[in-house]
Design an enzyme around this catalytic site. Structure first.
Site, PDB file in Angstrom:
ATOM      1  N   ASN A   1     -37.740 -19.128  12.594  1.00 43.48           N
ATOM      2  CA  ASN A   1     -36.928 -20.349  12.688  1.00 43.48           C
ATOM      3  C   ASN A   1     -37.268 -21.334  11.576  1.00 43.48           C
ATOM      4  O   ASN A   1     -36.411 -22.080  11.103  1.00 43.48           O
ATOM      5  CB  ASN A   1     -37.131 -21.017  14.045  1.00 43.48           C
TER       6      ASN A   1
ATOM      7  N   THR B   1     -40.749 -13.648  20.873  1.00 44.73           N
ATOM      8  CA  THR B   1     -39.537 -14.480  20.885  1.00 44.73           C
ATOM      9  C   THR B   1     -39.115 -14.890  19.470  1.00 44.73           C
ATOM     10  O   THR B   1     -38.323 -15.811  19.303  1.00 44.73           O
ATOM     11  CB  THR B   1     -39.735 -15.740  21.763  1.00 44.73           C
TER      12      THR B   1
ATOM     13  N   HIS C   1     -32.152 -18.814  24.748  1.00 40.94           N
ATOM     14  CA  HIS C   1     -32.452 -17.398  24.485  1.00 40.94           C
ATOM     15  C   HIS C   1     -33.860 -17.008  24.952  1.00 40.94           C
ATOM     16  O   HIS C   1     -34.039 -16.164  25.829  1.00 40.94           O
ATOM     17  CB  HIS C   1     -32.363 -17.110  22.982  1.00 40.94           C
ATOM     18  N   ASP C   2     -34.858 -17.596  24.297  1.00 44.67           N
ATOM     19  CA  ASP C   2     -36.237 -17.118  24.475  1.00 44.67           C
ATOM     20  C   ASP C   2     -36.770 -17.269  25.907  1.00 44.67           C
ATOM     21  O   ASP C   2     -37.544 -16.410  26.365  1.00 44.67           O
ATOM     22  CB  ASP C   2     -37.170 -17.823  23.474  1.00 44.67           C
TER      23      ASP C   2
HETATM   24  C1  BDR Z   1     -33.164 -16.410  18.451  1.00 45.64           C
HETATM   25  O1  BDR Z   1     -33.176 -16.984  17.145  1.00 45.64           O
HETATM   26  C2  BDR Z   1     -33.917 -18.155  17.125  1.00 45.64           C
HETATM   27  O2  BDR Z   1     -33.241 -19.177  16.431  1.00 45.64           O
HETATM   28  C3  BDR Z   1     -34.200 -18.535  18.553  1.00 45.64           C
HETATM   29  O3  BDR Z   1     -35.470 -19.137  18.661  1.00 45.64           O
HETATM   30  C4  BDR Z   1     -34.132 -17.219  19.285  1.00 45.64           C
HETATM   31  O4  BDR Z   1     -35.391 -16.562  19.302  1.00 45.64           O
HETATM   32  C5  BDR Z   1     -31.740 -16.392  18.957  1.00 45.64           C
HETATM   33  O5  BDR Z   1     -30.947 -15.625  18.126  1.00 45.64           O
HETATM   34 CA    CA Z   2     -37.403 -17.745  18.725  1.00 46.29          CA
END
Ligand code: BDR
Ligand code: CA
Length: 310
Positions: free
Chosen positions: A38, A123, A239-240
């Site tokens: 990220n 993650t 998501h995570d």
């Molecule tokens: C994933 O990408 C990142 O931006 C988020 O933290 C997540 O792990 C979603 O596509």
């Molecule tokens: Ca992530």
């Protein structure tokens, strides 16, 4: 009690996953390792430490991961997570020291010192997990399962067919998916159902404690990127946190077990997770793929988790 190592690239949704792991009596968070994704590796490491400082869990050992993906140059997601990787809240600067070792060394140490097998939760991009498996193959049998957020069955959020975490390091994902270790995957198909709605974000500030207040700011920032009409969201997809929610309460999810592999060559599809839903290849069913979630229960779990910091 599930003993985990969290390998993450905080990241707003990584931050929530970490918070839920710390809050849960069912999970022991034994170590945190940071990955480049990220944001730059320096920023995600600093963010992991800022979060642990916020949650007063400076006792949890932290180490920084690889600076780049295995093959590709690093791509980051400042457009989603801001300049710091965790824009939207004032977080305390770290008041403890990073471990004097790499992420994979900390993974190895933690796993060797554990009496029981451990679960690796990933993650972010899978660079550290893949390197760990390559450098310490003898420790693979000490990993009970790898639970990861990444990939999708027929969707993409970074290219039309590729999810961000796998996009960043497809070669690493291929190593992990072919490792033979039992896998649980939280793909976009489920994480796009795991939305927190705007009024639910607003209600988080009613939980009067400093951790909830910080997450209120973080979620308000994170939601903005997801307002673009193209996504069709009613809030922000978390998501995570699906990884940790599954470990806490697997009954909250619907899933199917199938073979999943990663495309690393395709002109248009490099980084696509190829999910053999109809068993067309006859290859081993290596992955439990989460496909449905009880959203109300999930949001309730997040609220209950935040309340424990009161
Ligand atoms: C994933 O990408 C990142 O931006 C988020 O933290 C997540 O792990 C979603 O596509
Ligand atoms: Ca992530």
């Amino acid at each position: 009690m599930t003993k985990i190592i969290l390998d993450c690239d905080p990241g707003h949704d990584d931050a929530l996953a970490m918070m839920m792991a710390i809050a849960s009596p069912k999970i022991e968070l034994a170590a945190v390792t940071s990955s480049a994704g990220n944001q730059t590796p320096e920023k995600t490491l600093n963010n992991a430490m800022r979060l642990l400082t916020l949650m007063k869990r400076q006792d949890i050992p932290v180490a920084g991961g690889n600076k780049t993906p295995l093959v590709k140059p690093l791509a980051t997601a400042g457009n989603v997570h801001g300049k710091s990787g965790l824009d939207g809240a004032e977080l305390p600067e770290p008041d403890f020291k990073v471990q004097d070792m790499t992420a994979i060394e900390l993974m190895a140490k933690t796993i060797k010192e554990s009496d029981e097998k451990m679960t690796l939760v990933v993650t972010g991009p899978m660079t550290n997990a893949a390197l760990f498996l390559r450098v310490y193959p003898e420790l693979a049998e000490r990993i009970e399962r790898i639970v990861f957020m990444g990939g999708a069955m027929g969707l993409g959020n970074w290219t039309p067919s590729v999810e961000f975490n796998i996009f960043v390091d497809p070669e690493a994902a291929k190593i992990v998916l072919n490792s033979g270790i039992p896998l649980t995957m939280a793909p976009l198909n489920v994480t796009h159902q795991a939305q927190i709605l705007k009024p639910e974000i607003a209600a988080i500030d009613d939980i009067k404690n400093p951790v909830a207040h910080a997450f209120y700011g973080l979620l308000n920032f994170f939601e903005i990127y997801h307002e673009a009409p193209k996504w069709g969201f009613k809030g922000a997809p978390l998501h995570d946190p699906c990884t940790i929610a599954w470990l806490i309460d697997p009954e909250m999810f619907e899933s199917e077990t199938m073979n999943v592999d990663v495309e690393t060559q395709g002109e248009l599809t490099k980084g696509e997770t190829v999910c053999d839903y109809y068993e067309l290849t006859g290859k081993p069913k290596n992955t439990e793929v989460l496909l449905g979630i009880d959203r109300d229960k999930f949001i309730q779990l997040i609220r209950e988790s935040l309340k424990t910091f009161g």
